[in-house]
Motif scaffolding. Sequence first.
Motif, mmCIF file in Angstrom:
data_model
loop_
_atom_site.group_PDB
_atom_site.id
_atom_site.type_symbol
_atom_site.label_atom_id
_atom_site.label_comp_id
_atom_site.label_asym_id
_atom_site.label_seq_id
_atom_site.Cartn_x
_atom_site.Cartn_y
_atom_site.Cartn_z
ATOM 1 N N GLN A 9 1.258 -13.617 -1.797
ATOM 2 C CA GLN A 9 2.626 -13.135 -1.897
ATOM 3 C C GLN A 9 3.386 -13.500 -0.636
ATOM 4 O O GLN A 9 2.827 -13.554 0.453
ATOM 5 N N ALA A 10 4.646 -13.745 -0.833
ATOM 6 C CA ALA A 10 5.476 -14.118 0.300
ATOM 7 C C ALA A 10 5.765 -12.893 1.160
ATOM 8 O O ALA A 10 5.828 -11.780 0.680
ATOM 9 N N GLY A 11 5.970 -13.083 2.431
ATOM 10 C CA GLY A 11 6.337 -11.997 3.335
ATOM 11 C C GLY A 11 5.136 -11.509 4.127
ATOM 12 O O GLY A 11 3.992 -11.791 3.806
ATOM 13 N N PRO A 12 5.430 -10.766 5.193
ATOM 14 C CA PRO A 12 4.351 -10.273 6.049
ATOM 15 C C PRO A 12 3.584 -9.140 5.360
ATOM 16 O O PRO A 12 4.121 -8.379 4.574
ATOM 17 N N THR A 13 2.327 -9.044 5.659
ATOM 18 C CA THR A 13 1.509 -7.957 5.104
ATOM 19 C C THR A 13 1.572 -6.769 6.064
ATOM 20 O O THR A 13 1.644 -6.925 7.280
ATOM 21 N N ARG A 14 1.559 -5.581 5.470
ATOM 22 C CA ARG A 14 1.626 -4.363 6.279
ATOM 23 C C ARG A 14 0.247 -3.752 6.397
ATOM 24 O O ARG A 14 -0.465 -3.605 5.411
ATOM 25 N N ALA A 15 -0.080 -3.352 7.585
ATOM 26 C CA ALA A 15 -1.360 -2.680 7.806
ATOM 27 C C ALA A 15 -1.198 -1.195 7.498
ATOM 28 O O ALA A 15 -0.165 -0.597 7.792
ATOM 29 N N THR A 16 -2.182 -0.625 6.889
ATOM 30 C CA THR A 16 -2.146 0.806 6.588
ATOM 31 C C THR A 16 -2.387 1.570 7.883
ATOM 32 O O THR A 16 -3.354 1.302 8.595
ATOM 33 N N PRO A 17 -1.486 2.532 8.194
ATOM 34 C CA PRO A 17 -1.688 3.274 9.436
ATOM 35 C C PRO A 17 -2.955 4.128 9.347
ATOM 36 O O PRO A 17 -3.339 4.573 8.266
ATOM 37 N N PRO A 18 -3.610 4.321 10.469
ATOM 38 C CA PRO A 18 -4.838 5.124 10.446
ATOM 39 C C PRO A 18 -4.512 6.578 10.088
ATOM 40 O O PRO A 18 -3.438 7.085 10.402
ATOM 41 N N ARG A 19 -5.431 7.225 9.410
ATOM 42 C CA ARG A 19 -5.232 8.624 9.046
ATOM 43 C C ARG A 19 -5.361 9.493 10.288
ATOM 44 O O ARG A 19 -6.229 9.285 11.118
#
Length: 130
Positions: A9-19
């Motif tokens: 997919q186009a665009g930057p990937t977002r990292a899931t913030p740590p819990r």
Amino acid sequence: MSEPTAGPQAGPTRATPPRVAPADRGATRIADGVVAKIAAQAAREALPTPSSGAPPHATVTVHHDIARVRVSLELDYPADLAAQCAAVRSRVTRRVEECAEMSVPEVDIDIEHLHSTQTRLGAGRDRRLR
């Protein structure tokens, strides 16, 4: 003919913030005035009948999770004042602990006025005679 394949997919990937653990997220502070309103309402609920005087008033000092409460009452007399004060102390302690999750080591009670039923009845007769 070949079918198109799905590409990235186009665009930057977002990292899931740590819990973050609930205890580390922050704190909830309940204002002294809110605790005082809870205490005053609980005192009203504890009295058997509404007094002919002013409704109960409470002041509270909170330090960490400990609330020190002072309730001012106007009560009708004759009545068992000790029993009414004990009922108010018990109800205020229980409601503040339930609603605000605070420890209540003491509830001081100031009886500001006693209202006599005979005095009120006598005053009403005097007014009608004049």
